[in-house]
Write a protein that holds these residues in place. Sequence first.
Motif, PDB file in Angstrom:
ATOM      1  N   ARG A   1       0.734  -1.154  -0.169  1.00  0.00           N
ATOM      2  CA  ARG A   1      -0.145  -0.227  -0.052  1.00  0.00           C
ATOM      3  C   ARG A   1       0.779   1.379  -0.078  1.00  0.00           C
ATOM      4  N   PRO A   2       2.186   1.325   0.777  1.00  0.00           N
ATOM      5  CA  PRO A   2       2.817   2.626   0.519  1.00  0.00           C
ATOM      6  C   PRO A   2       3.618   2.625  -1.241  1.00  0.00           C
ATOM      7  N   HIS A   3       3.648   1.991  -1.303  1.00  0.00           N
ATOM      8  CA  HIS A   3       3.841   1.844  -2.842  1.00  0.00           C
ATOM      9  C   HIS A   3       2.735   1.915  -4.001  1.00  0.00           C
ATOM     10  N   VAL A   4       1.454   2.091  -3.641  1.00  0.00           N
ATOM     11  CA  VAL A   4       0.867   2.176  -5.166  1.00  0.00           C
ATOM     12  C   VAL A   4       0.505   3.246  -5.667  1.00  0.00           C
ATOM     13  N   ALA A   5       1.537   4.084  -5.432  1.00  0.00           N
ATOM     14  CA  ALA A   5       1.203   5.625  -6.145  1.00  0.00           C
ATOM     15  C   ALA A   5       2.631   4.557  -7.328  1.00  0.00           C
ATOM     16  N   ARG A   6       4.113   4.201  -6.820  1.00  0.00           N
ATOM     17  CA  ARG A   6       5.350   3.798  -7.303  1.00  0.00           C
ATOM     18  C   ARG A   6       4.599   3.216  -8.451  1.00  0.00           C
ATOM     19  N   LEU A   7       3.518   1.753  -7.926  1.00  0.00           N
ATOM     20  CA  LEU A   7       3.106   0.873  -8.797  1.00  0.00           C
ATOM     21  C   LEU A   7       2.419   1.277  -9.783  1.00  0.00           C
ATOM     22  N   GLN A   8       1.408   2.653  -9.942  1.00  0.00           N
ATOM     23  CA  GLN A   8       0.664   2.259 -11.066  1.00  0.00           C
ATOM     24  C   GLN A   8       1.282   3.796 -11.967  1.00  0.00           C
ATOM     25  N   GLU A   9       2.249   4.117 -11.524  1.00  0.00           N
ATOM     26  CA  GLU A   9       3.215   4.812 -12.307  1.00  0.00           C
ATOM     27  C   GLU A   9       4.299   4.023 -13.750  1.00  0.00           C
ATOM     28  N   ILE A  10       4.593   2.821 -12.792  1.00  0.00           N
ATOM     29  CA  ILE A  10       5.215   1.974 -13.321  1.00  0.00           C
ATOM     30  C   ILE A  10       4.112   1.017 -14.560  1.00  0.00           C
ATOM     31  N   ARG A  11       2.467   0.818 -14.255  1.00  0.00           N
ATOM     32  CA  ARG A  11       1.713   0.376 -14.401  1.00  0.00           C
ATOM     33  C   ARG A  11       1.623   1.208 -16.194  1.00  0.00           C
ATOM     34  N   THR A  12       1.315   2.350 -15.895  1.00  0.00           N
ATOM     35  CA  THR A  12       1.290   3.226 -17.035  1.00  0.00           C
ATOM     36  C   THR A  12       2.361   3.677 -17.902  1.00  0.00           C
ATOM     37  N   ILE A  13       3.354   3.571 -17.590  1.00  0.00           N
ATOM     38  CA  ILE A  13       4.656   3.634 -18.576  1.00  0.00           C
ATOM     39  C   ILE A  13       4.535   2.385 -19.135  1.00  0.00           C
ATOM     40  N   ALA A  14       3.906   0.775 -18.239  1.00  0.00           N
ATOM     41  CA  ALA A  14       3.965  -0.463 -19.609  1.00  0.00           C
ATOM     42  C   ALA A  14       2.967  -0.291 -20.562  1.00  0.00           C
ATOM     43  N   GLU A  15       1.470   0.410 -20.220  1.00  0.00           N
ATOM     44  CA  GLU A  15       1.104   0.829 -21.034  1.00  0.00           C
ATOM     45  C   GLU A  15       1.065   1.320 -22.229  1.00  0.00           C
ATOM     46  N   SER A  16       1.658   2.645 -22.179  1.00  0.00           N
ATOM     47  CA  SER A  16       2.802   3.923 -22.763  1.00  0.00           C
ATOM     48  C   SER A  16       3.464   2.564 -24.021  1.00  0.00           C
ATOM     49  N   CYS A  17       4.235   1.949 -23.098  1.00  0.00           N
ATOM     50  CA  CYS A  17       4.720   1.222 -24.401  1.00  0.00           C
ATOM     51  C   CYS A  17       4.213   0.358 -25.021  1.00  0.00           C
ATOM     52  N   THR A  18       3.209  -0.623 -24.288  1.00  0.00           N
ATOM     53  CA  THR A  18       2.185  -1.747 -24.834  1.00  0.00           C
ATOM     54  C   THR A  18       1.855  -1.171 -26.460  1.00  0.00           C
ATOM     55  N   ARG A  19       1.110   0.824 -25.991  1.00  0.00           N
ATOM     56  CA  ARG A  19       0.372   1.078 -27.539  1.00  0.00           C
ATOM     57  C   ARG A  19       1.043   1.166 -28.486  1.00  0.00           C
TER      58      ARG A  19
END
Length: 138
Positions: A98-116
């Motif tokens: 939970r303390p790292h949710v913002a960082r995890l969401q940022e990683i997920r967003t960057i991964a989605e950008s790479c996918t696109r």
Amino acid sequence: MFVLATRLYERFEDLPVWQEAARLYNLALDLLQAQNVRLGPGWRLQFERAALSVSSNIAEEFERLTPGELRSFLEIARGSAGEVRSMVGIIVRRAEVRPHVARLQEIRTIAESCTRQLGAWLQTIKLPKQPKRSRGQR
């Protein structure tokens, strides 16, 4: 040397998708190196490998010359970005992260950008047409 969106790229380091993939890996590494992140060793190792695989496969395919090889490595890179997203989705609701949710969401967003970006690039690759086989050929 590749042309993407009417721009010529001579080095993979200049590709926006490689730059985004490098950012993805560095964010993943920052998370894994944080002192108070409690994640299993198997998860950590697979996460780091998947994140690194995106930029590595983009670089490797850039050095290849045939459309078939290019397409194959882009598909692997795209799959690795999907793996990163999946791994984030699996653990993001766990209490210990939970303390790292913002960082995890940022990683997920960057991964989605790479996918696109990789998906868009794949759409531009034309493979040579295979000769049609007659009905009697196998």
